[in-house]
Write a protein that holds these residues in place. Structure first.
Motif, short mmCIF file in Angstrom:
data_model
loop_
_atom_site.label_atom_id
_atom_site.label_comp_id
_atom_site.label_asym_id
_atom_site.label_seq_id
_atom_site.Cartn_x
_atom_site.Cartn_y
_atom_site.Cartn_z
N VAL A 216 0.69 -1.12 -0.10
CA VAL A 216 -0.29 0.00 -0.13
C VAL A 216 0.93 1.22 0.02
O VAL A 216 0.57 2.11 -0.72
N ARG B 127 -2.99 3.70 -8.39
CA ARG B 127 -4.32 4.13 -7.60
C ARG B 127 -5.36 2.88 -7.85
O ARG B 127 -6.01 2.94 -6.51
N LEU C 273 -4.54 0.49 -5.10
CA LEU C 273 -4.88 1.05 -3.72
C LEU C 273 -6.24 0.95 -3.66
O LEU C 273 -6.97 0.74 -2.42
N ALA C 274 -7.01 1.26 -4.60
CA ALA C 274 -8.54 1.32 -4.54
C ALA C 274 -9.11 0.00 -4.29
O ALA C 274 -10.00 -0.10 -3.46
N LEU D 106 -8.88 -0.68 -0.48
CA LEU D 106 -9.42 0.22 0.55
C LEU D 106 -10.38 -0.61 1.65
O LEU D 106 -10.26 -0.20 2.83
N ILE E 181 -15.11 5.03 2.79
CA ILE E 181 -14.75 3.71 2.56
C ILE E 181 -15.85 2.65 3.30
O ILE E 181 -15.55 1.63 2.75
N THR F 256 -14.53 5.25 -6.69
CA THR F 256 -13.48 4.64 -5.78
C THR F 256 -12.18 4.98 -5.92
O THR F 256 -11.50 5.25 -5.04
N ALA G 202 -9.77 6.82 -3.54
CA ALA G 202 -8.32 6.60 -3.48
C ALA G 202 -7.33 7.45 -3.52
O ALA G 202 -6.36 7.56 -2.83
N GLU G 203 -7.50 8.52 -4.20
CA GLU G 203 -6.64 9.58 -4.47
C GLU G 203 -6.92 10.68 -3.14
O GLU G 203 -5.96 11.02 -2.60
N TYR H 284 -7.49 9.42 -0.15
CA TYR H 284 -6.59 8.49 0.70
C TYR H 284 -5.35 8.79 0.78
O TYR H 284 -4.53 8.87 1.58
N GLU H 285 -4.68 8.92 -0.49
CA GLU H 285 -3.15 9.34 -0.73
C GLU H 285 -3.17 10.57 -0.14
O GLU H 285 -1.96 10.81 0.54
#
Length: 561
Positions: A313, A373, A376-377, A380, A461, A475, A479-480, A482-483
């Motif tokens: 991650v 990404r 990562l998505a 999540l 999430i 989603t 994820a973006e 979350y970054e």
């Protein structure tokens, strides 16, 4: 200290008529020629030893140190850093395999200056590794490879190439294996090099290909286990994606040098261009983007030592976000330079267009921004805040992010393909509480807003539901966000871990932290009213005596990121 020595040497090599002379490297670029002289002096200095783990006789004991050296090379020329640093990327599958015999043998070749390529991609297959058609079939004494890998960095110049090959005709997750091929040992005519590919940036790099024509390799060319190739590659990517961040940071360093010089020299209507608030604000944003990228890269390099189970991650976040931050920084610097950002013959500024072209490829290396990404998505739901405790039961984040911390030796066997925690992001509550006890410059208010925003991200999430097929756009956007939260958490944890720096350079009044948090909140769609003032302060800092090299830990000879 060898890092300081390296910085001095690269600076010396960058003088007129040296192997890093900007005019010489530009000429190589124009001719699409390999920067052989620059790579040769890096070999003679001993940089390849920093691509080899210490347990195999190399100098790679800390990823932050290797990244700092590669960043310095990239700050002079991204093409050289790509051409030389690719050996680490090519060898990483061997380092993480646990095959000590193969690793020890390859280590000797790497430290002798032999280049290693990484053959993952194939024509018309893009980033879909499971679509690879290069095959490896057993023969009497080993394996027979047939097929093409293209485009591959150092495919022609590299003596060795780590190849992902289909060992099960049906393919699938267990249908691929990794082989280390010594092209010099192959029978005549069984290995053919494919022509160099013309590229928009890194024009001098050896971006070519290799074709195997019933190429016999011995049994010990197999790295890891039969069918374990995809897992091996995914683990190696966790290390190489973080190394790519060093390329971005170097490009950002170079761009800021040009911006500082331009703002110091340019006059408009008889007044310094830097007197314009807009110019200072744009410059300050460029500074903030570099420092936030550095904070993320620093945290990722330390995480490789302390929480390698989470690197799938952390590396995906780093690879998606850091090149994006620096590409945005380059756009800002280009806005300041105006025509000088496009004209190649302008003394001192003509190299900017090359920096911008060269850096664009970094976002594609080792998985594009979209690929990382997307990964990562998909993770999540497992990373939902509050779902489970942090992965690590070891030291808290603020201890291993301390600049002078002793780090746990890297253990490749702890790498996994699916992280179930995010220690850096899970430390956000603690970091905000620590900042509240020392609320310099008003950063505590920004941190509180970030904590609230992360709560919203966690709620979104929690509402995710499994969806078949491609990751939905919503989603991907989550994820973006979350970054951005991870970036803010990394910056806050880094601040809290290093109180002895709080009265030094860019740390005073939490200047760099405020700039980074202002960027993060903008990325989360919650811009801070005080952002304009913070970016103006950072713009003024760039123009000050302390702006000659902007970094979290001082000059490039002192940086430990």
């Amino acid at each position: 200290m060898r890092r300081a020595e390296f910085v001095r040497e690269v600076d010396r090599w960058s003088k007129p008529d040296g192997p890093f002379d900007a005019a010489l490297l530009t000429a190589y670029d124009d001719a699409e020629s390999f920067p052989g002289a620059a790579c040769a002096v890096l070999d003679r200095w001993g940089l390849p030893a920093y691509y080899v783990p210490a347990q195999y006789g190399g100098r790679l004991a800390r990823f932050d140190e290797m990244h700092a050296l590669l960043r310095k090379v990239a700050s002079e020329d991204v093409t050289v850093a790509v051409a030389h640093g690719k050996t680490f990327l090519g060898a990483a599958s061997v380092w993480v395999s646990g095959d000590d015999g193969a690793a020890a043998q390859l280590a000797r070749h790497v430290m002798a200056g032999e280049a290693v390529a990484w053959g993952l991609t194939e024509p018309d297959r893009g980033s879909d590794l499971l679509a690879g058609e290069l095959t490896a079939t057993r023969d009497a004494s080993g394996w027979c490879l047939s097929g093409r890998k293209w485009p591959v960095n150092n495919a022609t110049r590299g003596r060795f190439v780590c190849v992902l090959a289909r060992t099960d005709p049906g393919g699938g997750a267990r249908g691929f294996s990794v082989f280390l091929v010594d092209k010099q040992a192959a029978s005549s005519g069984s290995v053919r090099h494919l022509p160099k590919m013309p590229t928009h940036g890194i024009r001098g790099a050896d971006i070519s290909g290799v074709e195997f024509r019933d190429t016999h390799v011995p049994a010990d060319a197999l790295i890891g286990t039969v069918g374990g190739g995809l897992e091996l590659v995914l683990k190696a990517l966790q290390l190489t994606r973080m190394a790519c961040a060093a390329l971005s940071l170097g490009a950002g360093d170079h761009a800021l040098r040009l911006a500082r010089r331009f703002l110091s020299e340019r006059r408009l209507h008889g007044r310094p261009f830097s007197d314009l608030p807009h110019a200072r604000g744009v410059a300050g944003r460029a500074v903030a983007r570099l420092l936030l990228a550095e904070a993320v890269s620093y945290a990722a390099a330390r995480a490789a030592h302390e929480v390698p189970e989470e690197l799938s991650v952390v590396s995906a976040i780093t690879k998606a976000l850091v090149p994006t931050l620096i590409q945005g920084q380059l756009r800002l610097v280009g806005e300041l330079l105006g025509a000088r950002g496009f004209l190649t013959g302008v003394e001192g500024y003509g190299g900017f267009a090359k920096i911008e072209r060269d850096h664009q490829v970094v976002s594609i290396f080792d998985g594009s921004t979209w690929v990382n990404r997307s990964a990562l998505a998909s993770s999540l739901p497992i990373l939902r805040p509050g779902r489970r405790p942090a992965t690590a039961a070891g030291r808290p984040v603020h201890e291993w992010l301390r600049q002078d911390a002793d780090l746990t030796p890297v253990d490749p066997l702890r790498l996994g393909v699916m992280a179930r925690g995010n220690t850096v992001l899970n430390s956000l509550d603690d970091s905000v509480a620590r900042l509240a006890a020392d609320p310099r410059g008003g950063a505590d208010h920004l941190a509180t807003r970030l904590l609230d925003a992360f709560g919203e991200v966690g709620g979104d999430i929690a509402r995710l539901r499994p969806v078949a097929g491609p990751v939905p756009t919503a989603t991907m956007r989550l994820a973006e966000r979350y970054e951005w939260c991870f970036a803010g958490a990394a910056a806050l944890a880094l601040w809290g871990a290093n109180p002895k720096h709080h009265d030094r350079h860019v740390w005073r009044e939490a200047l760099w932290l405020r700039g980074c948090l202002a960027l993060v909140l903008e990325g989360l769609g919650a811009p801070a009213p005080e952002a304009t003032g913070v970016f103006d302060e950072l713009g003024r800092l760039l123009l000050s005596d302390e702006g000659t090299h902007v970094s979290l830990f001082g000059t490039s000879s002192e940086v430990s990121a």
